[in-house]
Design an enzyme around this catalytic site. Sequence first.
Site, PDB file in Angstrom:
ATOM      1  N   ARG A 250      49.757  17.092  -7.635  1.00 51.77           N
ATOM      2  CA  ARG A 250      49.147  16.132  -6.701  1.00 51.77           C
ATOM      3  C   ARG A 250      50.002  14.891  -6.472  1.00 51.77           C
ATOM      4  O   ARG A 250      50.014  14.338  -5.364  1.00 51.77           O
ATOM      5  CB  ARG A 250      47.776  15.700  -7.220  1.00 51.77           C
ATOM      6  CG  ARG A 250      46.796  16.828  -7.432  1.00 51.77           C
ATOM      7  CD  ARG A 250      46.445  17.510  -6.129  1.00 51.77           C
ATOM      8  NE  ARG A 250      45.521  18.622  -6.362  1.00 51.77           N
ATOM      9  CZ  ARG A 250      45.271  19.567  -5.454  1.00 51.77           C
ATOM     10  NH1 ARG A 250      45.875  19.551  -4.267  1.00 51.77           N
ATOM     11  NH2 ARG A 250      44.427  20.538  -5.719  1.00 51.77           N
TER      12      ARG A 250
ATOM     13  N   GLU B 275      39.043  17.539  -6.977  1.00 47.67           N
ATOM     14  CA  GLU B 275      37.675  17.324  -6.507  1.00 47.67           C
ATOM     15  C   GLU B 275      36.727  17.086  -7.682  1.00 47.67           C
ATOM     16  O   GLU B 275      35.887  16.188  -7.635  1.00 47.67           O
ATOM     17  CB  GLU B 275      37.212  18.535  -5.708  1.00 47.67           C
ATOM     18  CG  GLU B 275      38.023  18.813  -4.463  1.00 47.67           C
ATOM     19  CD  GLU B 275      37.777  20.210  -3.926  1.00 47.67           C
ATOM     20  OE1 GLU B 275      38.619  21.100  -4.204  1.00 47.67           O
ATOM     21  OE2 GLU B 275      36.756  20.419  -3.254  1.00 47.67           O
TER      22      GLU B 275
ATOM     23  N   LYS C 178      53.881  22.558  -4.108  1.00 49.85           N
ATOM     24  CA  LYS C 178      53.189  23.851  -4.144  1.00 49.85           C
ATOM     25  C   LYS C 178      54.151  25.005  -4.436  1.00 49.85           C
ATOM     26  O   LYS C 178      53.714  26.049  -4.923  1.00 49.85           O
ATOM     27  CB  LYS C 178      52.553  24.123  -2.774  1.00 49.85           C
ATOM     28  CG  LYS C 178      51.604  23.047  -2.261  1.00 49.85           C
ATOM     29  CD  LYS C 178      50.191  23.327  -2.666  1.00 49.85           C
ATOM     30  CE  LYS C 178      49.213  22.442  -1.905  1.00 49.85           C
ATOM     31  NZ  LYS C 178      47.817  22.795  -2.251  1.00 49.85           N
TER      32      LYS C 178
ATOM     33  N   ARG D 101      40.156   9.352   3.332  1.00 51.08           N
ATOM     34  CA  ARG D 101      39.600   8.714   4.527  1.00 51.08           C
ATOM     35  C   ARG D 101      38.080   8.836   4.475  1.00 51.08           C
ATOM     36  O   ARG D 101      37.503   9.705   5.157  1.00 51.08           O
ATOM     37  CB  ARG D 101      40.095   9.429   5.804  1.00 51.08           C
ATOM     38  CG  ARG D 101      41.592   9.448   6.032  1.00 51.08           C
ATOM     39  CD  ARG D 101      41.949  10.395   7.193  1.00 51.08           C
ATOM     40  NE  ARG D 101      41.487  11.759   6.945  1.00 51.08           N
ATOM     41  CZ  ARG D 101      42.151  12.660   6.216  1.00 51.08           C
ATOM     42  NH1 ARG D 101      43.313  12.362   5.705  1.00 51.08           N
ATOM     43  NH2 ARG D 101      41.645  13.854   6.015  1.00 51.08           N
TER      44      ARG D 101
ATOM     45  N   ASP E 299      49.420  29.677   3.859  1.00 55.28           N
ATOM     46  CA  ASP E 299      48.237  29.175   3.175  1.00 55.28           C
ATOM     47  C   ASP E 299      47.360  28.416   4.175  1.00 55.28           C
ATOM     48  O   ASP E 299      47.831  27.480   4.830  1.00 55.28           O
ATOM     49  CB  ASP E 299      48.651  28.260   2.026  1.00 55.28           C
ATOM     50  CG  ASP E 299      47.528  28.054   1.022  1.00 55.28           C
ATOM     51  OD1 ASP E 299      46.579  28.865   1.012  1.00 55.28           O
ATOM     52  OD2 ASP E 299      47.601  27.087   0.246  1.00 55.28           O
TER      53      ASP E 299
ATOM     54  N   THR F 229      53.020  30.232  -7.485  1.00 58.25           N
ATOM     55  CA  THR F 229      51.689  30.611  -7.009  1.00 58.25           C
ATOM     56  C   THR F 229      51.308  31.878  -7.760  1.00 58.25           C
ATOM     57  O   THR F 229      52.129  32.794  -7.873  1.00 58.25           O
ATOM     58  CB  THR F 229      51.705  30.890  -5.492  1.00 58.25           C
ATOM     59  OG1 THR F 229      52.121  29.705  -4.808  1.00 58.25           O
ATOM     60  CG2 THR F 229      50.330  31.315  -4.988  1.00 58.25           C
TER      61      THR F 229
ATOM     62  N   TYR G  17      54.472  14.561   1.279  1.00 52.24           N
ATOM     63  CA  TYR G  17      53.899  15.431   2.319  1.00 52.24           C
ATOM     64  C   TYR G  17      53.892  14.843   3.730  1.00 52.24           C
ATOM     65  O   TYR G  17      53.644  15.573   4.688  1.00 52.24           O
ATOM     66  CB  TYR G  17      52.497  15.891   1.914  1.00 52.24           C
ATOM     67  CG  TYR G  17      51.370  15.037   2.392  1.00 52.24           C
ATOM     68  CD1 TYR G  17      51.136  13.784   1.837  1.00 52.24           C
ATOM     69  CD2 TYR G  17      50.518  15.471   3.413  1.00 52.24           C
ATOM     70  CE1 TYR G  17      50.100  12.999   2.265  1.00 52.24           C
ATOM     71  CE2 TYR G  17      49.476  14.675   3.854  1.00 52.24           C
ATOM     72  CZ  TYR G  17      49.271  13.444   3.274  1.00 52.24           C
ATOM     73  OH  TYR G  17      48.232  12.668   3.710  1.00 52.24           O
TER      74      TYR G  17
ATOM     75  N   THR H  17      41.432  26.355  -0.570  1.00 52.09           N
ATOM     76  CA  THR H  17      40.579  26.197  -1.740  1.00 52.09           C
ATOM     77  C   THR H  17      39.113  26.378  -1.361  1.00 52.09           C
ATOM     78  O   THR H  17      38.628  25.774  -0.398  1.00 52.09           O
ATOM     79  CB  THR H  17      40.781  24.797  -2.349  1.00 52.09           C
ATOM     80  OG1 THR H  17      42.169  24.616  -2.561  1.00 52.09           O
ATOM     81  CG2 THR H  17      40.033  24.659  -3.650  1.00 52.09           C
TER      82      THR H  17
ATOM     83  N   GLU I 137      41.509  30.104  -4.721  1.00 49.15           N
ATOM     84  CA  GLU I 137      41.626  30.677  -3.374  1.00 49.15           C
ATOM     85  C   GLU I 137      41.512  32.193  -3.430  1.00 49.15           C
ATOM     86  O   GLU I 137      41.662  32.807  -4.482  1.00 49.15           O
ATOM     87  CB  GLU I 137      42.983  30.316  -2.749  1.00 49.15           C
ATOM     88  CG  GLU I 137      43.262  28.833  -2.632  1.00 49.15           C
ATOM     89  CD  GLU I 137      44.387  28.501  -1.649  1.00 49.15           C
ATOM     90  OE1 GLU I 137      44.738  29.352  -0.802  1.00 49.15           O
ATOM     91  OE2 GLU I 137      44.902  27.363  -1.734  1.00 49.15           O
TER      92      GLU I 137
ATOM     93  N   ASP J 130      46.661  28.445  -6.134  1.00 50.27           N
ATOM     94  CA  ASP J 130      47.671  27.639  -5.440  1.00 50.27           C
ATOM     95  C   ASP J 130      47.937  26.381  -6.271  1.00 50.27           C
ATOM     96  O   ASP J 130      47.529  25.276  -5.912  1.00 50.27           O
ATOM     97  CB  ASP J 130      47.114  27.297  -4.050  1.00 50.27           C
ATOM     98  CG  ASP J 130      48.045  26.410  -3.242  1.00 50.27           C
ATOM     99  OD1 ASP J 130      49.256  26.443  -3.480  1.00 50.27           O
ATOM    100  OD2 ASP J 130      47.527  25.682  -2.362  1.00 50.27           O
TER     101      ASP J 130
ATOM    102  N   GLU K  19      44.142  25.527  -7.671  1.00 46.59           N
ATOM    103  CA  GLU K  19      43.263  25.648  -6.505  1.00 46.59           C
ATOM    104  C   GLU K  19      42.722  27.069  -6.464  1.00 46.59           C
ATOM    105  O   GLU K  19      43.495  28.039  -6.484  1.00 46.59           O
ATOM    106  CB  GLU K  19      43.991  25.303  -5.198  1.00 46.59           C
ATOM    107  CG  GLU K  19      44.319  23.819  -5.079  1.00 46.59           C
ATOM    108  CD  GLU K  19      44.745  23.378  -3.685  1.00 46.59           C
ATOM    109  OE1 GLU K  19      44.597  22.186  -3.362  1.00 46.59           O
ATOM    110  OE2 GLU K  19      45.235  24.231  -2.905  1.00 46.59           O
TER     111      GLU K  19
ATOM    112  N   HIS L 193      36.086  21.858   0.467  1.00 43.69           N
ATOM    113  CA  HIS L 193      37.320  21.325  -0.119  1.00 43.69           C
ATOM    114  C   HIS L 193      37.973  20.328   0.836  1.00 43.69           C
ATOM    115  O   HIS L 193      38.359  19.224   0.431  1.00 43.69           O
ATOM    116  CB  HIS L 193      38.289  22.466  -0.437  1.00 43.69           C
ATOM    117  CG  HIS L 193      39.674  22.011  -0.803  1.00 43.69           C
ATOM    118  ND1 HIS L 193      39.975  21.456  -2.024  1.00 43.69           N
ATOM    119  CD2 HIS L 193      40.842  22.021  -0.104  1.00 43.69           C
ATOM    120  CE1 HIS L 193      41.269  21.151  -2.062  1.00 43.69           C
ATOM    121  NE2 HIS L 193      41.825  21.477  -0.911  1.00 43.69           N
TER     122      HIS L 193
ATOM    123  N   GLN M 108      52.886  15.869  -4.278  1.00 41.64           N
ATOM    124  CA  GLN M 108      52.339  16.113  -2.938  1.00 41.64           C
ATOM    125  C   GLN M 108      52.074  14.806  -2.192  1.00 41.64           C
ATOM    126  O   GLN M 108      52.430  14.666  -1.021  1.00 41.64           O
ATOM    127  CB  GLN M 108      51.039  16.921  -3.071  1.00 41.64           C
ATOM    128  CG  GLN M 108      50.451  17.398  -1.755  1.00 41.64           C
ATOM    129  CD  GLN M 108      49.224  18.298  -1.958  1.00 41.64           C
ATOM    130  OE1 GLN M 108      48.862  18.625  -3.095  1.00 41.64           O
ATOM    131  NE2 GLN M 108      48.587  18.702  -0.866  1.00 41.64           N
TER     132      GLN M 108
END
Lengths: 438, 438
Positions: B247, B384, B263, B153, B137, B267, B254, B370, B211, B243, B209, B144, B250
Site C-alpha cells: 500500500r 479496509e 502489485k 475521498r 485486473d 500474484t 500510482y 477485491t 479476488e 492480488d 486482496e 471494495h 502504491q
Amino acid sequence: MTDATHDPARRSWVPGADRHTDFPIQNLPFGIFSPNGSDRRGGVAIGDWIFDLREACAAGLFNGVADDAALAAAGPTLNAFVALGTAHRRALRHALSFLLDSKGEGRACTEKLAEKLLHKAESCTLHLPCAIGDYTDFYAGIHHATNVGTLLRPDSPLMPNYKYLPVGYHGRASSVRVSGPAVRRPNGQRKRPEEAEPSFGPSRSLDYELELGFWIGPGNALGQPIPIARATDHLVGLCLLNDWSARDVQGWEYQPLGPFLAKSFHTTISPWIVTAEALEPFRTSAMARAAGDPAPLPHLADPADQDEGGFDIALDVLIQSAAMRAANRAPHRLATSNARHLYWTASQMIAHHASAGCNLTAGDLLGSGTISGPTHEECGSLLELTRGGREPVTLPGGETRRFLEDGDEITLTARCTRDGAVPIGFGPCRGLISAAPP
Amino acid sequence: MTDATHDPARRSWVPGADRHTDFPIQNLPFGIFSPNGSDRRGGVAIGDWIFDLREACAAGLFNGVADDAALAAAGPTLNAFVALGTAHRRALRHALSFLLDSKGEGRACTEKLAEKLLHKAESCTLHLPCAIGDYTDFYAGIHHATNVGTLLRPDSPLMPNYKYLPVGYHGRASSVRVSGPAVRRPNGQRKRPEEAEPSFGPSRSLDYELELGFWIGPGNALGQPIPIARATDHLVGLCLLNDWSARDVQGWEYQPLGPFLAKSFHTTISPWIVTAEALEPFRTSAMARAAGDPAPLPHLADPADQDEGGFDIALDVLIQSAAMRAANRAPHRLATSNARHLYWTASQMIAHHASAGCNLTAGDLLGSGTISGPTHEECGSLLELTRGGREPVTLPGGETRRFLEDGDEITLTARCTRDGAVPIGFGPCRGLISAAPP
C-alpha cells in the site's frame, strides 16, 4: 566501448549496403522474417537485404558461441537468442561483420552462398522479433509529462513522484504489432464535459505517441532485483514504438487505475532490434538534472549510467493523409525529437522495474514514454502539438488536424549520426488508420 | 443449464472422492501437475487424487471430440485445451464423469488402470494451468471500491465512471504463481506524509486482496470485439486470486498511470481451473442495480447475463501468523465474502475488454478486483478491515495486525453450496510472507 564492428571504413560486399541506408554493416539489427511466404526464422538487415540466420547455420558459417547464438536465433522467435545475453549476441555480431565485410576473409565462403543467404527485404514479411511476455510502458519523457500535465494542472504539471522514480504502467502485450498492418480506430466509452452521460462509439481523438522500445533479455528471477550497475546486461536493443492512444476514451476510463482500453487496441513497433552494441557509438550522458532536482535514490544511481546511459537518436514523426496520398504529396514532418530528452535512462527503468522483485523475462518490451523535446516543434503527440485539440495543425494541401482521421498514415523514424561513425537507422514504424468496426 | 454431470446422486469410485471434498465428481477441475518429479501434464482433481489426462489418452479412454480435448490437455500447459472452447471442454467433462462414475459403464476399464491414472495429490507438484499471455485486473467489487474511495475521498468515494464501465488495468503476467511458494516482501519507494522525501526499503504496509480469477479461451482477433451475448463462449473457468499489494509503494507511485510495482512483485492463484460447466448450478443473477444507478450501455447489456451472469461463491480469508503456527493455533478467519458482491459480471468484463478491439488470447487471466461485502466483516483486504491501518485487528493469542508481518500466511478459500447440488470448492490459494531481500 567501440570495436572493429563499428569501424567506419568497413563496407559490406552486399550490393547497396553502403552508407545511404538504415542498415549498413555497422548496424546488423536482428529480426524475425518469412521469405516469400516460407516459415519464420531469424534474420539480420543489411542494406535492402535480409541475411538468413537459419540458412547460415545450416551452411556451417559459425563456430562456438556465435554458432550457439545463431542456432538460438534460427526462429520462429528470438526469445531463446535474447535469453543468452550480451556475450553471445556480441559474438554473433562479430561473426556477421566478418562474413559480410567486403575486405574480410569471410567474404569468399559467404558470397558464393549469397543466393541462399540473402533475401530481398521487399519480398519478405517481417514479424514480431520476440513473443512478448509482458509489455511495460514508462513515462520518462519529461517534456511530454510536463506538456500533458500542464493541460490538466497548469500550476503543478508534474506529479511529486516524477523525479524520484521512472513512472510506468503495465501495457497490453497481445496487441503489439510490427510496422505495416492497418490500425483500426477503437470504439469506446467517451464523455464530453457538457454531456450528462457517456456514449459508446468511435474514438473522436485518436493520437500517436513517439516512443522508443527497449527489448529485454535475459531477465531476473522472481524476488531477485537487478542492481543498476548490471542493468545493461539485460538490454538487448531498441526499436521505435507508436503507443496509439484514444484520448477521449483515456480521459473517461483512466481514474483511478490508469490507461486501459485507450491504449490496448494496438501498439506498433519497428520490426528490427537495433542492438545495444550497434548503438554504442551513439551513447551519451543521461539528461542533466536541473538545479533543485533530487539526486536519484541509491538503487537508481550509477555514475557510469549518468555518464553514458543516454542515447543520441534523432526521431521524426511523419504524416500522410488519404488526400495527400491521392495528390502524390510526400509525407509531412509533424515533429522532430531526440532520445536525449528522456529524464530516466533505460538502465534506470530496468533496475526500477525489478527493484520490488518483479521478474523481467527474455522478450519483454519496455516503452520509454513519449519523447517530446523542449520546443513546440518537438512534441511527440498531437495532444501536445494541438494543445489538447484547441490549435489544429495544417497539412500540405490545406487540411487541418486536431487528432487523426481515418486514412492518415503515421510513420516514425530514427537516425543516429555522430562524427567518426557511420550513421544507422531503425527502419520505419508505420501504421495507417482504418475505420472503427460497425 | 445443468446436466447429468451435476447429478447429486452421482458418486465416484475413486476412494475418498465423496461429498467432504472440494473436488467431488461434480467438480472435475483442470490443472497442470508433475507426479513425483516427472514432467508436466494435464490433470483433473478428484477427491485427494489427480487423474492423469496424458496417461488416459495413452490408454485410449477417450473418443472423438473428448479425445481431441484430452490430447490438447496432455501438457505441459493447458493453453491448447482452453483454445478449443466450450464444446470440447464439455465433451471431455462428460467423458470424465462417465469414466469416474461408480455406477457408470466406464468404471470397469478405468478402475483397472487406476495405478497409472491416479496420483495422490500430496505427491504431485502443481503448476500454472496456462502460460498466461496477459493478465488484467478489474475493480468490480463495488464495496471494495467504495471502502477504498472513502479513505481517500470521503465525499465522493466512487469515480464518475465506476457504474458505466468495469474499471480495470493491465497487470503483470510474469509474476503470477500458484498457491504455495513464499511471497517475498517487496522493497520499494515509500513516503510518509510527514516525510520530505521518499526512501527505498521494505514495504511497511503489505496487504492481500481477495479476488477471483477468470481464465480466458478461445479469445478474439485484434480489432474484432466480443459481443456481450457471446462472452460466455470465452470463459473457461475460475480460480482464486490473491492480488498482494504494497500500500505504501502504491500510494507513492500510482499517479497518474495506476498501480505498478506495488502489485507486480507477486500474484498468487489457486492452481485448478474450476470450469464454467462445474459452476452452472451456482450461477445467480448479476448484482441488482440501486435506484438511480445507470443502466449498462448497450454493449454491456444482456438480459441473460443480468439473469444468471453472477456466481454464488462463498469466499473466506484466513490468516496464520508465525506465533500462531508455533502455538499450534488454527488459521483464523479474517473475513468472509461472496462473489455475488461484484458489480460487473465476468461477461461484462470480457465484452468490455474486447470492445475497443483488444485481442484476448487463450490462457489470459482476468482478476475480478477485491470482493468485499457490504459489512465490515466482509472486507477483502486489511486496508479496509483496519480502515487504512488505523484500527488494528486482533489475532488469537493477542497479536495485532495493521498490515501483514513476515511469517504471516494468508489462505483464500471458496465454496459453492446450493439446495439440490453437491457442494464444490476451489482448493486453497495460499502464500506465506518472507522477508524482503537485503
